[in-house]
Design an enzyme around this catalytic site. Structure first.
Site, PDB file in Angstrom:
ATOM      1  N   GLU A  18      24.901 -18.817  67.270  1.00  0.00           N
ATOM      2  CA  GLU A  18      25.797 -17.753  67.744  1.00  0.00           C
ATOM      3  C   GLU A  18      25.268 -16.385  67.307  1.00  0.00           C
ATOM      4  O   GLU A  18      24.351 -16.276  66.507  1.00  0.00           O
ATOM      5  CB  GLU A  18      27.210 -17.938  67.173  1.00  0.00           C
ATOM      6  CG  GLU A  18      28.134 -18.815  68.012  1.00  0.00           C
ATOM      7  CD  GLU A  18      28.639 -18.095  69.264  1.00  0.00           C
ATOM      8  OE1 GLU A  18      28.159 -16.971  69.553  1.00  0.00           O
ATOM      9  OE2 GLU A  18      29.500 -18.649  69.958  1.00  0.00           O
ATOM     10  N   ARG A 101      37.626 -17.839  59.554  1.00  0.00           N
ATOM     11  CA  ARG A 101      36.261 -17.325  59.452  1.00  0.00           C
ATOM     12  C   ARG A 101      36.040 -16.313  60.558  1.00  0.00           C
ATOM     13  O   ARG A 101      36.836 -16.200  61.500  1.00  0.00           O
ATOM     14  CB  ARG A 101      35.236 -18.459  59.577  1.00  0.00           C
ATOM     15  CG  ARG A 101      35.207 -19.135  60.953  1.00  0.00           C
ATOM     16  CD  ARG A 101      33.959 -19.978  61.092  1.00  0.00           C
ATOM     17  NE  ARG A 101      33.898 -20.780  62.314  1.00  0.00           N
ATOM     18  CZ  ARG A 101      33.450 -20.350  63.487  1.00  0.00           C
ATOM     19  NH1 ARG A 101      33.088 -19.072  63.637  1.00  0.00           N
ATOM     20  NH2 ARG A 101      33.386 -21.152  64.538  1.00  0.00           N
ATOM     21  N   ASN A 103      34.087 -14.734  63.874  1.00  0.00           N
ATOM     22  CA  ASN A 103      33.482 -15.281  65.089  1.00  0.00           C
ATOM     23  C   ASN A 103      32.868 -14.132  65.879  1.00  0.00           C
ATOM     24  O   ASN A 103      32.299 -13.215  65.292  1.00  0.00           O
ATOM     25  CB  ASN A 103      34.507 -16.082  65.914  1.00  0.00           C
ATOM     26  CG  ASN A 103      33.836 -17.075  66.861  1.00  0.00           C
ATOM     27  OD1 ASN A 103      32.994 -17.862  66.428  1.00  0.00           O
ATOM     28  ND2 ASN A 103      34.197 -17.054  68.134  1.00  0.00           N
ATOM     29  N   ASP A 121      39.522 -24.763  61.588  1.00  0.00           N
ATOM     30  CA  ASP A 121      39.772 -26.057  62.207  1.00  0.00           C
ATOM     31  C   ASP A 121      40.071 -25.961  63.699  1.00  0.00           C
ATOM     32  O   ASP A 121      40.291 -26.980  64.359  1.00  0.00           O
ATOM     33  CB  ASP A 121      40.908 -26.791  61.496  1.00  0.00           C
ATOM     34  CG  ASP A 121      42.268 -26.092  61.627  1.00  0.00           C
ATOM     35  OD1 ASP A 121      42.358 -25.051  62.334  1.00  0.00           O
ATOM     36  OD2 ASP A 121      43.234 -26.584  61.026  1.00  0.00           O
ATOM     37  N   ASN A 148      36.256 -14.450  71.701  1.00  0.00           N
ATOM     38  CA  ASN A 148      34.900 -14.458  72.253  1.00  0.00           C
ATOM     39  C   ASN A 148      34.751 -13.348  73.288  1.00  0.00           C
ATOM     40  O   ASN A 148      35.709 -12.651  73.628  1.00  0.00           O
ATOM     41  CB  ASN A 148      34.602 -15.809  72.915  1.00  0.00           C
ATOM     42  CG  ASN A 148      33.911 -16.766  71.970  1.00  0.00           C
ATOM     43  OD1 ASN A 148      32.958 -16.401  71.290  1.00  0.00           O
ATOM     44  ND2 ASN A 148      34.394 -18.004  71.898  1.00  0.00           N
ATOM     45  N   ASP A 199      32.452 -18.058  76.754  1.00  0.00           N
ATOM     46  CA  ASP A 199      32.006 -17.858  75.376  1.00  0.00           C
ATOM     47  C   ASP A 199      31.469 -16.426  75.233  1.00  0.00           C
ATOM     48  O   ASP A 199      32.078 -15.499  75.745  1.00  0.00           O
ATOM     49  CB  ASP A 199      30.979 -18.927  74.995  1.00  0.00           C
ATOM     50  CG  ASP A 199      30.975 -19.207  73.489  1.00  0.00           C
ATOM     51  OD1 ASP A 199      30.975 -18.253  72.694  1.00  0.00           O
ATOM     52  OD2 ASP A 199      30.973 -20.389  73.113  1.00  0.00           O
TER      53      ASP A 199
END
Length: 292
Positions: A18, A101, A103, A121, A148, A199
């Site tokens: 990523e 977290r 992204n 999760d 995203n 994405d």
């Protein structure tokens, strides 16, 4: 329309590749294996791939100057010394929440950065999108599962983003001078019920949005009006994020992932996790420097 050739830019298979970004000052592409806690580095186009171990999960990189980078990590923003690789916490972000977290994130033309966070999760809407500039952080959008497609028009007047499970790519008017939204988000693309998931994305100098479609092994080009201009097949089903690369930002690279695949699925998708180069000239843009 002829299909452009797609070659392997890096054969290192990341569990969750990523956040690719090209640094024109060094001529290198940087990207992440988020789950593997690594920062990847490769001189464009044919240098060796170098994997830097990280003490945390990180997902995005921005460039401050020739000597410093800014890493977006699970508990905050870190300055990285290019020469020594030393990491220094600059600004905490959700540092008191071990369940989330970072992204997808990207720098606005003003030097501000939009930063996405998500639950580790992937089981709730505990994520958010923040605005960061000069040490200040503001919450823009909450109740997000997987942020995203954060990217911006060349003039900075439009921002794009998605909450991937929603299937909707949104756009919102922005203040070009600050990168703050100045309107309400509206649907740019409704992808519900179609193959794959929206994405990472990046916008070229003509305002064309290039999106990596997770689960479909594809990069799609969308006009500023929301019309699909072309689709390019990627030899890895979980294509994750594109970036412009090269001395003129004239090529696209695309990361991918093998996350969630068992041994049998990986055998059927042998290039999963690798990073690819698309042999198609584009009018790309270099990422703006981030204001810290």
């Amino acid at each position: 329309m002829a299909e452009p050739a797609v070659s392997i830019f890096s054969d290192v298979a990341c569990e969750l590749g990523e956040g690719p970004s090209y640094d024109p000052d060094s001529g290198k592409l940087f990207w992440f294996d988020i789950v593997g806690r690594k920062l990847m580095e490769k001189a464009f186009p044919d240098g060796a791939t170098i994997a830097h171990d990280l003490p945390f999960m990180a997902s995005a990189i921005a460039f401050v100057d020739a000597d410093r980078q800014l890493l977006v990590a699970e508990n905050g923003l870190y300055l990285r010394d290019v020469r020594t690789a030393a990491l220094t916490l600059h600004t905490p972000l959700e540092a008191d929440n071990p369940l989330t977290r970072s992204n997808d994130s990207r720098v606005h033309p003003s030097g501000a950065m939009w930063i996405g966070t998500m639950p580790k999760d992937e089981g709730s809407k505990a994520g958010a999108i923040y605005w960061f500039r000069a040490g200040e952080i503001r919450l823009l959008y909450s109740d997000i599962a997987i942020p995203n497609s954060i990217c911006f028009s060349p003039d900075g007047a439009t921002a794009y983003f998605t909450d991937t499970p929603s299937g909707l790519l949104l756009r919102v008017a922005c203040d070009p001078l600050t990168g703050m939204p100045s309107g309400e988000p509206a649907v740019f693309l409704d992808w519900r019920g179609q193959e794959g998931w929206i994405d990472g994305s990046v916008v070229d100098a003509d305002g064309v949005l290039w999106n990596a479609r997770w689960g479909a092994g594809s990069v799609d080009a969308w006009s500023p009006e929301g019309r699909r201009l072309r689709s390019i097949s990627i030899p890895a089903s979980q294509s994750s994020c594109p970036a412009f690369a090269g001395p003129d930002a004239a090529r696209l690279v695309v990361t991918s992932a093998w996350k969630g695949m068992d041994a049998e699925v990986r055998r059927a998708d042998p290039h999963a996790g690798k990073t690819f180069l698309i042999d198609l000239p584009v009018r790309g843009r270099f990422e703006p420097k981030v204001s810290i």
